[in-house]
Motif scaffolding. Structure first.
Motif, PDB file in Angstrom:
ATOM      1  N   LEU A 126      -0.765   1.076   8.904  1.00  2.99           N
ATOM      2  CA  LEU A 126      -0.884   1.497   7.509  1.00  2.99           C
ATOM      3  C   LEU A 126      -0.663   3.000   7.371  1.00  2.99           C
ATOM      4  O   LEU A 126      -0.039   3.460   6.414  1.00  2.99           O
ATOM      5  CB  LEU A 126      -2.271   1.121   6.971  1.00  2.99           C
ATOM      6  CG  LEU A 126      -2.576   1.529   5.534  1.00  2.99           C
ATOM      7  CD1 LEU A 126      -1.599   0.891   4.551  1.00  2.99           C
ATOM      8  CD2 LEU A 126      -4.008   1.154   5.154  1.00  2.99           C
ATOM      9  N   ALA A 127      -1.136   3.760   8.353  1.00  2.47           N
ATOM     10  CA  ALA A 127      -0.978   5.224   8.317  1.00  2.47           C
ATOM     11  C   ALA A 127       0.434   5.664   8.685  1.00  2.47           C
ATOM     12  O   ALA A 127       0.763   6.852   8.576  1.00  2.47           O
ATOM     13  CB  ALA A 127      -1.982   5.859   9.271  1.00  2.47           C
ATOM     14  N   GLY A 128       1.291   4.717   9.131  1.00  4.18           N
ATOM     15  CA  GLY A 128       2.652   5.060   9.518  1.00  4.18           C
ATOM     16  C   GLY A 128       2.776   5.616  10.919  1.00  4.18           C
ATOM     17  O   GLY A 128       3.830   6.139  11.311  1.00  4.18           O
ATOM     18  N   MET A 183       0.819  -1.214   0.000  1.00  5.36           N
ATOM     19  CA  MET A 183       0.000   0.000   0.000  1.00  5.36           C
ATOM     20  C   MET A 183       0.855   1.267   0.000  1.00  5.36           C
ATOM     21  O   MET A 183       0.473   2.293  -0.581  1.00  5.36           O
ATOM     22  CB  MET A 183      -0.942  -0.012   1.194  1.00  5.36           C
ATOM     23  CG  MET A 183      -2.021  -1.085   1.110  1.00  5.36           C
ATOM     24  SD  MET A 183      -3.112  -0.848  -0.300  1.00  5.36           S
ATOM     25  CE  MET A 183      -4.135   0.491   0.323  1.00  5.36           C
ATOM     26  N   LYS A 184       2.005   1.202   0.639  1.00  6.32           N
ATOM     27  CA  LYS A 184       2.926   2.350   0.619  1.00  6.32           C
ATOM     28  C   LYS A 184       3.451   2.587  -0.797  1.00  6.32           C
ATOM     29  O   LYS A 184       3.534   3.723  -1.269  1.00  6.32           O
ATOM     30  CB  LYS A 184       4.092   2.094   1.573  1.00  6.32           C
ATOM     31  CG  LYS A 184       5.066   3.262   1.678  1.00  6.32           C
ATOM     32  CD  LYS A 184       6.197   2.951   2.647  1.00  6.32           C
ATOM     33  CE  LYS A 184       7.198   4.105   2.702  1.00  6.32           C
ATOM     34  NZ  LYS A 184       8.351   3.794   3.580  1.00  6.32           N
ATOM     35  N   ASP A 185       3.782   1.492  -1.486  1.00  9.38           N
ATOM     36  CA  ASP A 185       4.352   1.619  -2.834  1.00  9.38           C
ATOM     37  C   ASP A 185       3.298   1.924  -3.898  1.00  9.38           C
ATOM     38  O   ASP A 185       3.565   2.685  -4.831  1.00  9.38           O
ATOM     39  CB  ASP A 185       5.053   0.305  -3.234  1.00  9.38           C
ATOM     40  CG  ASP A 185       6.297   0.026  -2.403  1.00  9.38           C
ATOM     41  OD1 ASP A 185       6.768   0.943  -1.706  1.00  9.38           O
ATOM     42  OD2 ASP A 185       6.768  -1.136  -2.433  1.00  9.38           O
ATOM     43  N   ALA A 186       2.118   1.308  -3.786  1.00  7.14           N
ATOM     44  CA  ALA A 186       1.168   1.329  -4.908  1.00  7.14           C
ATOM     45  C   ALA A 186      -0.248   1.742  -4.518  1.00  7.14           C
ATOM     46  O   ALA A 186      -1.144   1.715  -5.367  1.00  7.14           O
ATOM     47  CB  ALA A 186       1.132  -0.052  -5.567  1.00  7.14           C
ATOM     48  N   GLY A 187      -0.470   2.122  -3.266  1.00 10.34           N
ATOM     49  CA  GLY A 187      -1.806   2.486  -2.819  1.00 10.34           C
ATOM     50  C   GLY A 187      -2.055   3.985  -2.854  1.00 10.34           C
ATOM     51  O   GLY A 187      -1.118   4.775  -3.005  1.00 10.34           O
ATOM     52  N   GLY A 219      -3.896   8.426   2.043  1.00  7.12           N
ATOM     53  CA  GLY A 219      -5.014   8.367   2.985  1.00  7.12           C
ATOM     54  C   GLY A 219      -5.719   7.041   3.023  1.00  7.12           C
ATOM     55  O   GLY A 219      -6.889   6.945   3.402  1.00  7.12           O
ATOM     56  N   ALA A 220      -5.014   5.959   2.651  1.00  5.96           N
ATOM     57  CA  ALA A 220      -5.658   4.642   2.547  1.00  5.96           C
ATOM     58  C   ALA A 220      -6.189   4.137   3.877  1.00  5.96           C
ATOM     59  O   ALA A 220      -7.111   3.318   3.907  1.00  5.96           O
ATOM     60  CB  ALA A 220      -4.674   3.626   1.964  1.00  5.96           C
ATOM     61  N   SER A 221      -5.641   4.601   4.985  1.00  4.78           N
ATOM     62  CA  SER A 221      -6.092   4.125   6.295  1.00  4.78           C
ATOM     63  C   SER A 221      -7.497   4.616   6.632  1.00  4.78           C
ATOM     64  O   SER A 221      -8.086   4.162   7.612  1.00  4.78           O
ATOM     65  CB  SER A 221      -5.116   4.561   7.395  1.00  4.78           C
ATOM     66  OG  SER A 221      -5.039   5.965   7.464  1.00  4.78           O
ATOM     67  N   SER A 222      -8.039   5.526   5.818  1.00  2.36           N
ATOM     68  CA  SER A 222      -9.419   6.002   6.009  1.00  2.36           C
ATOM     69  C   SER A 222     -10.387   5.368   5.014  1.00  2.36           C
ATOM     70  O   SER A 222     -11.587   5.660   5.039  1.00  2.36           O
ATOM     71  CB  SER A 222      -9.479   7.529   5.849  1.00  2.36           C
ATOM     72  OG  SER A 222      -8.669   8.162   6.808  1.00  2.36           O
TER      73      SER A 222
END
Length: 436
Positions: free
Chosen positions: A408-410, A230-234, A237-240
């Motif tokens: 996921l949000a770091g 997800m960091k590379d290709a997402g 704000g994916a965690s929302s």
């Protein structure tokens, strides 16, 4: 009293009696597209049932679960019809919180329900909820983006292929992200996806003695893979992002791949709703070569709470909304592509539906492949593919989901998230008496 006064009084009394006999059903439902469509088609129900009015409470998935669970557990009686899932039905039925659906009508045809879906809604031989739509999960992808990268999606891809493809088709300058996956915290949001994914990585929630397994390498492999991908290709704000947010991203051309509920297929393939409808392909949920795919099994269903005073009217509504006739109504108004999927054998035997829905066979195959009694590679003491069918899971699953969303949000590391998940799950399972 004159005859005229008497007659006027009698008419008024009859009118009042008619008003008093009209019932208003309060229906709690989720803000997914199929449920929104159902609300628009309820004139058909009202025409057939003129004594019944409908009041809708439409909520985001996590909020719906919280409110409905609180209401039924406290016998609040706010709702006459509940939209609940495969997780809640057997647990709540055993608690005596739901009424059995014994009077769905002579034409309802319970035997037409898909066995995999029906069995999850049945307790001691009685149906306690009727499925509005059923689903598994699968890969939805942009054929044009894969073609441009010189890639061809297999019908049964591996996670390694999916990750490699996602990185290759990502173009952040053009706001095209290789993959969209759920990140929003919730036992039925990010944990539905991650639990199903973890099954294919060989992970499990609990061992045979109910000891949580987040300290095992399989969960570390799962979460590392997910967060790095997800960091590379997402998208940012994916965690929302949950189901609806990722659906919107895919429909507007911002996702190269999306692994989620099979019910989404009609929304991404419908040119009235999707900008990429003519470019979408479908594949089975990925695997890691261990014998399990990352697909789940679920039905959003309608149930009647034991606390309602309007059980007869409520069951009439449930029968209408989950009937074969309702599917025909949707087809007539909006085309066979949009018929509620995943519930009835007759739909998958319907040539018009097969022609309209290129994803029909893959949806059915995915539903039938999911095995709630053997969801993981290793043995487990629980039933459920993307959830664990115990009352405590709702709270534990959401708490774990919050840790994984933070990773996921770091905000925290994968190792921190797993350590916290292990601690909180162990504490709750010990408190509930599962761990001796």
């Amino acid at each position: 009293m004159t005859l005229r006064t008497f007659l006027l009084g009698a008419c008024s009394a009859l009118a009042f009696a008619g008003m008093a006999s009209a019932e208003t059903l309060t229906i709690a439902t989720v803000n997914n597209g199929d449920m929104i469509r159902m609300q628009k088609l309820t004139d058909d129900f009202k025409a057939k049932n003129p004594g019944i009015d409908l009041e809708w409470v439409t909520l985001e998935e996590n909020v719906l679960r919280q409110k409905v669970t609180t209401d039924i557990a406290t016998k609040g009686g706010q709702y006459d019809v509940l939209t609940i899932g495969t997780y809640e039905v057997p647990i709540w039925a055993k608690q005596g919180w739901l009424l059995p659906l014994d009077n769905l009508g002579a034409n309802y045809d319970v035997d037409d329900l898909l066995p995999a879906i029906r069995s999850g809604l049945t307790v001691d031989g009685k149906l306690y909820a009727a499925p509005f739509y059923g689903e598994s999960s699968m890969v939805m992808y942009r054929k044009d983006l894969l073609d441009a990268a010189g890639l061809k999606m297999p019908d049964a891809p591996t996670w390694d292929f999916v990750a490699d493809a996602a990185r290759k088709i990502t173009n952040k300058d053009k706001e095209i992200y290789g993959i969209c996956l759920r990140g929003k915290a919730g036992w039925g949001e990010n944990m539905a996806f991650l639990t199903a994914m973890s099954n294919s990585f060989g992970a499990r929630w609990f061992d045979e003695k109910w000891k949580p397994q987040f300290d095992q390498p399989e969960w570390k492999d799962t979460l590392d893979f997910y967060v790095k991908l997800m960091k590379d290709a997402g998208p940012p704000g994916a965690s929302s992002n949950g189901f609806n947010e990722n659906l919107a991203l895919f429909q507007t051309g911002k996702c190269g791949m999306w692994i989620d509920a099979t019910v989404a297929a009609s929304f991404v393939a419908d040119p009235k709703q999707s900008q990429v409808a003519d470019k979408v392909g479908f594949a089975l949920a990925p695997d890691k070569g261990l014998g399990k795919r990352g697909n789940w099994l679920w039905a959003w269903s309608l149930a009647v709470p034991a606390g309602t005073q309007k059980a007869e009217a409520a069951e009439k509504f449930v029968a209408w909304a989950t009937s074969k006739e309702y599917s025909n109504l949707v087809a007539e108004k909006e085309g066979w592509l949009n018929a509620p999927p995943g519930t009835r054998k007759s739909l998958y035997a319907n040539a018009d539906y097969q022609k309209a829905a290129s994803f029909a066979k893959m949806t059915l195959d995915s539903i039938e492949a999911a095995d709630p009694t053997k969801p993981t590679v290793k043995p487990v003491p629980y039933v459920g593919v993307q959830f664990v069918a115990i009352p405590e899971f709702q709270g534990i699953g959401t708490a774990v989901g919050q840790q994984f969303s933070a990773a996921l949000a770091g905000q925290i590391s994968v190792d921190q998230a797993l350590k916290s998940a292990q601690q909180l799950a162990t504490r709750e399972m010990t408190k509930a008496g599962y761990i001796k």
